[in-house]
Design an enzyme around this catalytic site. Structure first.
Site, PDB file in Angstrom:
ATOM      1  N   ASN A   7       0.974  -1.071  -0.072  1.00  0.00           N
ATOM      2  CA  ASN A   7       0.101  -0.150   0.006  1.00  0.00           C
ATOM      3  C   ASN A   7       0.886   1.295   0.144  1.00  0.00           C
ATOM      4  OD1 ASN A   7      -1.465   2.256   0.850  1.00  0.00           O
ATOM      5  ND2 ASN A   7      -3.195   1.159   1.693  1.00  0.00           N
ATOM      6  N   GLU A  35      -3.818   1.579  -2.853  1.00  0.00           N
ATOM      7  CA  GLU A  35      -4.134   3.070  -2.623  1.00  0.00           C
ATOM      8  C   GLU A  35      -3.270   4.024  -3.508  1.00  0.00           C
ATOM      9  OE1 GLU A  35      -5.246   5.843   1.303  1.00  0.00           O
ATOM     10  OE2 GLU A  35      -3.943   3.806   1.540  1.00  0.00           O
ATOM     11  N   ASP A 148      -3.948  -4.909   1.253  1.00  0.00           N
ATOM     12  CA  ASP A 148      -4.261  -4.316   2.441  1.00  0.00           C
ATOM     13  C   ASP A 148      -5.742  -4.569   2.885  1.00  0.00           C
ATOM     14  OD1 ASP A 148      -4.810  -2.526   4.724  1.00  0.00           O
ATOM     15  OD2 ASP A 148      -4.487  -0.718   3.558  1.00  0.00           O
ATOM     16  N   ASN A 150      -6.751  -4.293   5.968  1.00  0.00           N
ATOM     17  CA  ASN A 150      -7.454  -3.262   6.872  1.00  0.00           C
ATOM     18  C   ASN A 150      -7.764  -4.015   8.109  1.00  0.00           C
ATOM     19  OD1 ASN A 150      -6.941  -0.485   6.777  1.00  0.00           O
ATOM     20  ND2 ASN A 150      -8.051  -0.443   4.973  1.00  0.00           N
ATOM     21  N   ASP A 220      -1.549  -5.931   6.060  1.00  0.00           N
ATOM     22  CA  ASP A 220      -1.037  -6.016   4.651  1.00  0.00           C
ATOM     23  C   ASP A 220      -0.932  -7.808   4.779  1.00  0.00           C
ATOM     24  OD1 ASP A 220      -1.139  -3.254   3.301  1.00  0.00           O
ATOM     25  OD2 ASP A 220      -0.167  -3.280   5.493  1.00  0.00           O
ATOM     26  N   ASP A 245       3.069   4.905   4.675  1.00  0.00           N
ATOM     27  CA  ASP A 245       2.711   4.656   6.165  1.00  0.00           C
ATOM     28  C   ASP A 245       2.767   3.007   6.183  1.00  0.00           C
ATOM     29  OD1 ASP A 245       0.449   4.822   4.636  1.00  0.00           O
ATOM     30  OD2 ASP A 245      -0.735   5.565   6.169  1.00  0.00           O
ATOM     31  N   HIS A 246       2.487   2.525   5.209  1.00  0.00           N
ATOM     32  CA  HIS A 246       2.749   0.857   5.115  1.00  0.00           C
ATOM     33  C   HIS A 246       4.302   0.626   4.609  1.00  0.00           C
ATOM     34  CE1 HIS A 246      -1.710   0.116   4.956  1.00  0.00           C
ATOM     35  NE2 HIS A 246      -1.700   1.329   4.867  1.00  0.00           N
TER      36      HIS A 246
END
Length: 255
Positions: A7, A35, A148, A150, A220, A245-246
């Site tokens: 991501n 994303e 991802d 989530n 993930d 941020d991943h």
């Protein structure tokens, strides 16, 4: 086949942080991106092609939002865009590449953090996604589902399980869905090969110096259908990649 799922939280932002150099050095066979936050004409296609990748994108109708992609060194025999479900496909959440009888999916599960409406949307998506995958298995029985999700599945997958017990991404009903999904014939590649590995995360909030303190979540995944379990060679998380941020997750299969 070396597969990476990442991501990137905006492909253009990731490129500005050195993503292309990292990709060249890492040199995976297949890259599943989530994303991307870009339309096809905003993707760095020429750069990807210069590294030897065929490029396939499925973007959201809303600009700067969601979006998935698959980059692959080997040209697929077929690419499928979306799930044929308008409310999900309009958000650019799934793309599939077939390589003979083996398929790779890049998927971006919705987040429920923005409120009750999106949490309800997420729970409906989870049910519909599970049904979609089980239907797909009837014609495409060998799947690698990369993306991802989530959801942090178990307490070992999150830095503060007690403090996050009522937060989207670690809710009991989300975790139960993940358990049922895996029980229904799927392999969480990282946890399968690293059953006791702690403090291994793939996402950190940008706030509170979370990444430097490794206060993260493992959300993930690269999931395999059970029939590919014996093909799995290795699986890991790559926290050294800092374009998002991943961080990427990795699996190597003998295909």
């Amino acid at each position: 086949m070396k597969i990476i799922s990442y991501n990137v939280n905006g492909i253009r932002a990731a490129v500005a942080k050195g993503f292309l150099d990292w990709l060249e050095k890492t040199n995976p066979d297949v890259v599943c991106l989530q994303e991307t936050k870009a339309q096809p004409d905003q993707m760095p296609t020429l750069d990807f092609q210069s590294l030897g990748y065929h490029c396939y994108y499925f973007s959201a109708q809303k600009k700067g939002y969601s979006g998935v992609a698959i980059l692959t060194k080997q040209e697929p025999t077929h690419v499928e865009y979306g799930m044929n479900m308008e409310k999900y496909d309009s958000e650019g959440r799934l793309i599939r590449a077939d390589f003979g009888d083996f398929s790779v999916i890049s998927v971006y599960h919705p987040s429920g953090t923005s409120g009750d409406h999106r949490q309800s949307f997420k729970m409906q998506w989870l049910d519909d996604f599970h049904h979609y995958i089980k239907q797909l298995e009837q014609t495409r029985p060998k799947l690698a589902i990369c993306g991802d999700f989530n959801i942090a599945h178990e307490p070992i997958d999150i830095h503060d399980p007690k403090g996050n017990a009522k937060n989207s991404g670690f809710l009991p009903e989300e975790r139960e869905w993940m358990s049922e999904f895996i029980k229904d014939g799927f392999v969480d590649t990282f946890r399968f090969l690293n059953p006791d590995s702690k403090h291994q995360y793939s996402w950190w909030t940008y706030r509170f110096n979370a990444r430097s303190n490794n206060k993260g979540w493992r959300i993930d995944y690269i999931m395999l259908t059970k029939n590919l379990e014996k093909k799995l060679i290795s699986a890991s998380i790559m926290p050294g990649a800092v374009h998002s941020d991943h961080c990427p997750v990795f699996a190597e299969l003998k295909i």
